[in-house]
Design a protein around this motif. Structure first.
Motif, PDB file in Angstrom:
ATOM      1  N   ALA A  26       3.610  43.609  51.999  1.00 40.58           N
ATOM      2  CA  ALA A  26       3.052  41.938  51.674  1.00 40.58           C
ATOM      3  C   ALA A  26       1.557  41.893  51.553  1.00 40.58           C
ATOM      4  CB  ALA A  26       3.706  41.664  53.020  1.00 40.58           C
ATOM      5  N   ALA A  27       0.841  43.162  52.341  1.00 40.66           N
ATOM      6  CA  ALA A  27      -0.887  42.574  52.373  1.00 40.66           C
ATOM      7  C   ALA A  27      -1.120  43.423  51.016  1.00 40.66           C
ATOM      8  CB  ALA A  27      -1.354  43.898  53.506  1.00 40.66           C
ATOM      9  N   LEU A  28      -0.467  44.458  50.339  1.00 41.99           N
ATOM     10  CA  LEU A  28      -0.887  45.443  48.896  1.00 41.99           C
ATOM     11  C   LEU A  28      -1.387  44.390  48.100  1.00 41.99           C
ATOM     12  CD1 LEU A  28       1.163  48.149  48.883  1.00 41.99           C
ATOM     13  CD2 LEU A  28      -1.710  47.972  49.778  1.00 41.99           C
ATOM     14  N   PRO A  29      -0.560  43.372  47.459  1.00 43.17           N
ATOM     15  CA  PRO A  29      -0.947  42.196  46.310  1.00 43.17           C
ATOM     16  C   PRO A  29      -1.500  41.142  46.346  1.00 43.17           C
ATOM     17  CG  PRO A  29       1.287  42.893  46.403  1.00 43.17           C
ATOM     18  CD  PRO A  29       0.753  43.085  48.042  1.00 43.17           C
ATOM     19  N   VAL A  30      -2.084  41.284  48.087  1.00 40.85           N
ATOM     20  CA  VAL A  30      -3.402  40.129  47.996  1.00 40.85           C
ATOM     21  C   VAL A  30      -4.729  40.906  47.994  1.00 40.85           C
ATOM     22  CG1 VAL A  30      -4.020  39.084  50.123  1.00 40.85           C
ATOM     23  CG2 VAL A  30      -1.559  38.390  49.919  1.00 40.85           C
ATOM     24  N   ALA A  31      -4.944  42.250  48.655  1.00 40.03           N
ATOM     25  CA  ALA A  31      -5.720  43.496  48.737  1.00 40.03           C
ATOM     26  C   ALA A  31      -5.847  43.498  47.277  1.00 40.03           C
ATOM     27  CB  ALA A  31      -5.841  44.741  49.770  1.00 40.03           C
ATOM     28  N   HIS A  32      -5.168  43.735  46.103  1.00 44.72           N
ATOM     29  CA  HIS A  32      -5.514  43.784  44.646  1.00 44.72           C
ATOM     30  C   HIS A  32      -5.752  42.803  44.015  1.00 44.72           C
ATOM     31  CE1 HIS A  32      -4.142  45.117  40.504  1.00 44.72           C
ATOM     32  NE2 HIS A  32      -4.899  46.521  41.254  1.00 44.72           N
ATOM     33  N   GLY A  33      -5.840  41.855  44.578  1.00 40.58           N
ATOM     34  CA  GLY A  33      -5.427  40.205  44.738  1.00 40.58           C
ATOM     35  C   GLY A  33      -7.081  40.294  44.662  1.00 40.58           C
ATOM     36  N   ASP A  77       4.198  48.338  60.164  1.00 40.58           N
ATOM     37  CA  ASP A  77       4.898  47.727  60.189  1.00 40.58           C
ATOM     38  C   ASP A  77       4.786  47.821  58.553  1.00 40.58           C
ATOM     39  OD1 ASP A  77       5.370  45.323  59.685  1.00 40.58           O
ATOM     40  OD2 ASP A  77       4.059  43.892  60.684  1.00 40.58           O
ATOM     41  N   GLU A  78       5.612  47.910  57.547  1.00 45.35           N
ATOM     42  CA  GLU A  78       6.097  48.176  56.662  1.00 45.35           C
ATOM     43  C   GLU A  78       5.950  47.257  56.324  1.00 45.35           C
ATOM     44  OE1 GLU A  78       8.969  50.662  55.553  1.00 45.35           O
ATOM     45  OE2 GLU A  78       8.663  53.101  56.659  1.00 45.35           O
ATOM     46  N   GLY A  79       6.826  45.991  56.725  1.00 46.74           N
ATOM     47  CA  GLY A  79       6.519  44.955  55.697  1.00 46.74           C
ATOM     48  C   GLY A  79       5.604  43.819  55.682  1.00 46.74           C
ATOM     49  N   PHE A  80       4.545  44.451  56.504  1.00 47.25           N
ATOM     50  CA  PHE A  80       2.797  44.203  56.800  1.00 47.25           C
ATOM     51  C   PHE A  80       2.564  44.630  55.509  1.00 47.25           C
ATOM     52  CE2 PHE A  80      -1.036  45.197  57.520  1.00 47.25           C
ATOM     53  CZ  PHE A  80      -1.917  43.390  57.851  1.00 47.25           C
TER      54      PHE A  80
END
Length: 267
Positions: free
Chosen positions: A102-109, A96-99
């Motif tokens: 979307a997850a990378l900025p959240v994890a980074h934050g 799921d490339e879309g997931f």
């Protein structure tokens, strides 16, 4: 007594004097470390403080790591800086490339380290794989239940009627409908199969197949057997998720019905 001996004796007396007032466990530590004077202890403490300070990571303020802490923890400067290893997934499941995007900025934050983010991604992949396997087992069970119910209802006409239902579904909806029935599991619904079978009966075989009913009625038993074995080698017959699976299974059953005179193929 020489001056050197006198000095040595005095040093021993001094050592014993400052150690004498220490608790037993601290005396053992001083002896183990070889500290001769209080100055030795202070010097060792200073070295330890410098060593600790060089590796110390400041505690997060308001739940957020500061830039110094992020650098020491290996958190990249930007979300795209995470170097993830995409987990291996079973055939039939795409990553799921879309997931991920979307997850990378959240994890980074949140300040997740690369190791933490990789662990979450691995867990997500294993969860998806298990959900896919569970869905497959459920669909297989539903397919067996539907087949059993319809075999009891249709008896020796099961293979012919099933093939007729499959052709009717293709006639009315084309490949898109057949794909939907296979992928969603709706193709295992006995009521839907009955409806398509009735529709196929009303239309007639000539309408559905242009004069050939596909049930093997026009073939000799040996030809029907040969045709069944050919169909069983096709990828669509071997893979339940294939868009042609529903139709191919029905046709193979019809061929065995013609060749062996029974409702379904053996074993």
């Amino acid at each position: 007594m020489s001056d050197d001996m006198t000095a040595t004796a005095q040093e021993a007396t001094n050592d014993a004097a400052w150690i004498a007032g220490l608790p037993t466990e601290l005396k053992a530590l001083v002896e183990t470390k070889g500290y001769r004077t209080p100055a030795d202890v202070v010097q060792a403490y200073a070295h330890a403080q410098r060593a600790i300070g060089s590796e110390k990571i400041p505690l997060p303020k308001d739940g957020t790591w500061d830039p110094v802490a992020r650098e020491r923890l290996g958190i990249p400067a930007m979300p795209g800086g995470y170097a993830l290893t995409r987990p291996e997934l079973p055939d039939g499941i795409a990553w799921d490339e879309g997931f991920e995007k979307a997850a990378l900025p959240v994890a980074h934050g949140l300040g997740l380290t690369p190791q933490q983010l990789q662990g979450l991604m691995d867990f997500y992949a294993s969860h998806q794989a298990e959900a896919f396997a569970t869905a497959g087992r459920t669909r297989h069970h539903e397919q067996e239940q539907a087949a059993s119910a319809l075999k009891d209802e249709w008896g020796p006409d099961y293979a012919v009627k099933l093939a007729q239902a499959a052709r009717a579904a293709r006639y009315f909806g084309g490949e898109d409908l057949v794909t939907l029935l296979n992928e969603s599991g709706l193709g295992n619904n006995p009521q839907l199969i009955r409806a398509f079978e009735k529709a196929g009966a009303l239309l007639g075989e000539d309408t559905l197949k242009g004069g050939s009913d596909g049930s093997g009625q026009g073939l000799a038993p040996t030809d029907a057997m040969r045709r069944a074995r050919e169909l069983m080698q096709k990828p669509g017959y071997l893979k339940r998720e294939h868009p042609d699976h529903f139709d191919l299974v029905a046709e193979v059953n019809a061929m065995f019905e013609r060749a062996l005179g029974q409702a379904s193929r053996p074993g």
